[in-house]
Structures are given as C-alpha cells and as structure tokens.
Write a protein that holds these residues in place. Sequence first.
Motif, mmCIF file in Angstrom:
data_model
loop_
_atom_site.group_PDB
_atom_site.id
_atom_site.type_symbol
_atom_site.label_atom_id
_atom_site.label_comp_id
_atom_site.label_asym_id
_atom_site.label_seq_id
_atom_site.Cartn_x
_atom_site.Cartn_y
_atom_site.Cartn_z
ATOM 1 N N ASP A 196 0.802 -1.225 0.000
ATOM 2 C CA ASP A 196 0.000 0.000 0.000
ATOM 3 C C ASP A 196 0.834 1.274 0.000
ATOM 4 O O ASP A 196 0.348 2.337 0.394
ATOM 5 C CB ASP A 196 -0.983 0.022 1.175
ATOM 6 N N LEU A 197 2.069 1.187 -0.450
ATOM 7 C CA LEU A 197 2.902 2.374 -0.579
ATOM 8 C C LEU A 197 2.649 3.026 -1.932
ATOM 9 O O LEU A 197 2.483 2.347 -2.947
ATOM 10 C CB LEU A 197 4.376 1.997 -0.439
ATOM 11 N N GLU A 198 2.611 4.352 -1.935
ATOM 12 C CA GLU A 198 2.273 5.095 -3.143
ATOM 13 C C GLU A 198 3.318 4.899 -4.237
ATOM 14 O O GLU A 198 4.527 4.901 -3.974
ATOM 15 C CB GLU A 198 2.134 6.583 -2.836
ATOM 16 N N LEU A 199 2.830 4.743 -5.461
ATOM 17 C CA LEU A 199 3.673 4.658 -6.647
ATOM 18 C C LEU A 199 3.334 5.810 -7.585
ATOM 19 O O LEU A 199 2.316 6.500 -7.402
ATOM 20 C CB LEU A 199 3.440 3.329 -7.370
ATOM 21 N N GLN A 200 4.157 6.019 -8.591
ATOM 22 C CA GLN A 200 3.851 7.026 -9.595
ATOM 23 C C GLN A 200 2.554 6.661 -10.308
ATOM 24 O O GLN A 200 2.329 5.516 -10.671
ATOM 25 C CB GLN A 200 4.987 7.121 -10.623
ATOM 26 N N ARG A 201 1.698 7.640 -10.477
ATOM 27 C CA ARG A 201 0.440 7.399 -11.184
ATOM 28 C C ARG A 201 0.706 7.160 -12.672
ATOM 29 O O ARG A 201 1.798 7.400 -13.162
ATOM 30 C CB ARG A 201 -0.509 8.584 -10.973
ATOM 31 N N PHE A 202 -0.310 6.687 -13.362
ATOM 32 C CA PHE A 202 -0.138 6.433 -14.785
ATOM 33 C C PHE A 202 0.277 7.715 -15.504
ATOM 34 O O PHE A 202 -0.324 8.783 -15.308
ATOM 35 C CB PHE A 202 -1.432 5.923 -15.412
ATOM 36 N N THR A 203 1.286 7.596 -16.335
ATOM 37 C CA THR A 203 1.627 8.700 -17.226
ATOM 38 C C THR A 203 0.585 8.758 -18.336
ATOM 39 O O THR A 203 -0.208 7.819 -18.523
ATOM 40 C CB THR A 203 3.019 8.499 -17.840
ATOM 41 N N LEU A 204 0.581 9.840 -19.079
ATOM 42 C CA LEU A 204 -0.384 9.945 -20.179
ATOM 43 C C LEU A 204 -0.176 8.854 -21.230
ATOM 44 O O LEU A 204 -1.153 8.240 -21.679
ATOM 45 C CB LEU A 204 -0.323 11.338 -20.797
ATOM 46 N N PRO A 205 1.072 8.567 -21.636
ATOM 47 C CA PRO A 205 1.250 7.458 -22.585
ATOM 48 C C PRO A 205 0.765 6.124 -22.013
ATOM 49 O O PRO A 205 0.208 5.303 -22.749
ATOM 50 C CB PRO A 205 2.763 7.444 -22.827
ATOM 51 N N GLU A 206 0.953 5.898 -20.713
ATOM 52 C CA GLU A 206 0.490 4.655 -20.097
ATOM 53 C C GLU A 206 -1.035 4.595 -20.093
ATOM 54 O O GLU A 206 -1.626 3.545 -20.366
ATOM 55 C CB GLU A 206 1.036 4.536 -18.674
ATOM 56 N N ALA A 207 -1.678 5.718 -19.794
ATOM 57 C CA ALA A 207 -3.141 5.757 -19.839
ATOM 58 C C ALA A 207 -3.636 5.475 -21.253
ATOM 59 O O ALA A 207 -4.628 4.767 -21.463
ATOM 60 C CB ALA A 207 -3.648 7.114 -19.358
ATOM 61 N N GLY A 208 -2.920 6.015 -22.237
ATOM 62 C CA GLY A 208 -3.273 5.735 -23.629
ATOM 63 C C GLY A 208 -3.127 4.263 -23.965
ATOM 64 O O GLY A 208 -3.910 3.714 -24.750
#
Length: 363
Positions: A284-296
């Motif tokens: 449950d440790l925070e990670l980097q959120r999806f980048t825009l290319p990853e969301a795509g």
Amino acid sequence: MTQEQSSVDKPGQIHMVDLFAGPGGLDVAAHWLGMAVEGVEWDANACATRDKAGLATKQADVRDHKPADFEKATVLAGGPPCQTYTVAGGGAGRRALEQVLRFVKLMAAGEDVKESLAGLDDDRTGLVLEPLRWALEAFHNGKPYEAIVLEQVPAVLPVWHAVREALEGIGYKADCGILHTEMFGVPQTRRRAILIARRDRKPALPAPTHQRYRKGEPADVSDEQLLLPWETMGRAVKRESPYVVISNYGTGGDPKLRGRRTSDEPAATVTGKVSRNRLVNREDLELQRFTLPEAGRLQTFPLDYPWSGKDVSQQIGNAIPPRLAAHVLAAAMGWELDEKALDEAVNGEWSVTKDSSPLAARK
C-alpha cells in the motif's frame, strides 16, 4: 484547420469520414486496416493531437458540414459526444431520450428537426442524431454510404435501435448491440453501444476473441468457445513490480469505497479522470500514477502516440479504444481481422505513413 492526408491515396483505397473524431480512436484503427480517413473535430486540443499524429482533420462543427464536403468517403463513422448520456454526466441526454427517439422518426419521415433540437436543455444531446442526418442526406443525394459505423455509451443503445430502423427504411441492413472491450483484447472493462450498417448485405457485430472479465475469476477459466484470456494492465503497462490501481470513483454505491484492480486484471473504465487514479504496491505504498502514454496504452493507443494540447486525460478517456474500433470496422467491411498483426500494430510504433500490409483480409 484542415490538414491534408499525410499518405498518398492507394489505388482502390476505401475512404472514411469520421464525425466527432476526437484524438483518433477510429482513425488509428482505420489506418491499421489500410483505409484513408478524414476526421471532423471542433475541439482544439483533440485537433492538436491529431495534427501531431498526422491524421487528416477538418477542425469544424459537424453540424456545419454535409456529405458533399467529403466526396471521396464511402464509409461514414462517428462517436458523438457522450457527456449528456453517460452515468458520470449530468443526465440531460437520458432525460431527453423519448424526445430524441421521436426526432429520429421525424427525420426518417423527411422532417427538419433542427429548430426542435435547439430547444433541448443541452445542445450536445442532439449531436447523437448528426450521423443519421448525414446518412439520410447522402441517400437522398443519390450517393449513399456503403457502410456506417457508430459508437456511443450503452445508454444510447435505444437511439441506435431507432436509427437502425430509419436506415433499414432506406435500404440498409444493420446490427447493433453492446460490446465489452476486454472481450476484444483491450486491457480495460468498458462497454460501448455499437451500430454497423451496410447496403449490400446484412452485417454482424464482431465475435469476441477474448474472455469476459468477472471479478474474482482467473483469466484462464475454461471457456467452451476457446476464447483467449482477457488482457491485463500489467502486460499493457509494463512496470518493474506488480501494482494496484485505486479508482477515483466510489464502488458498490458507496462514494467512499474506492474500487481496486491489480495489475493482473484489466483496468476499470478509463475516463477523463484517469490521472486521478492512485497506484500503490502490495504494501500500500504510493507509486507514480499512470503517465499519459500509459493511460493511452490502457485504451490500446500505441505507446508513442503523440498526445498534444491540453486536457489530454480527457482526450484519452473520451476515445474509443483503437483495438475495439479495428474489430468493429473489420466487421462492418466484412473483412477477416488478423489478430496477430493487430497485436503487432497495438504494440508497435505509430506512423500514419507506414507502408505495411493491412490487418484484415478483404473478402
């Protein structure tokens, strides 16, 4: 803004006009299939992405144009704005559904409903009828489209049924229904209302290639249709370690209870708020959120797709997944889709001018 087609037309190439083209979900799929396409889109941000992607675009309001402005097009496609119909929106479209259905019948009878549409609470609601206006006008001008492909949120399915009846009244054969994106290899659970129509034969919606996702069931559950396992976020968005996505939305009727999906599952529906979804590891440790290319990528756009302009998260969330669009377009055209080649296109580099073999065998 009008951008000329980046690639030279090939002999016998099929041309499509895409209404409400957005950042290019249908257009990307059309190029994968070897079709030429020009999109009509008014939003400057989506047009910025389309420009960087090399997609032919007329920046304009669909209501200000007509079939004669796109003389080469023999295929009509479109995904009208969904905001007034979607559950996450204000609901103006759902409340006006009976009016919209009545307008379909009036249009099929030859009446001009433009002034009546102006009286709707939200003028975006009536945009769902623009593809029918184009289809009817092309027919009455003696140049009907050979094929029509429409997509929207599930709440619009009653409208598509009414449009189907109107199209059948002028000689089309059509099919419509709800498709689940994960059943076509998209690493995301999302439902879309699809209509396909042809003049020369009865079309059928594409058959699923992958299993239906059901929470708590593994992807390798035996299936009598021998479908492929559903695609996972982890395979689409490759990171060094497993992760959990915590939705920005509530679940189970509780706005405080955030839905969770692991990287071994498909994503929940990607919306314009995708950048707000938290990512954590197993501790449950925070990670980097999806980048825009990853969301795509969760929408099956190529990783290097050149997202541009502002509100990119909204552009991504509004788009139809290109992988689903490829299946729908192939079904509308009566082509047999090469799933392996489609995998390579989705996972490869994006180029509108790439000279490669189409992903579908034309019958």
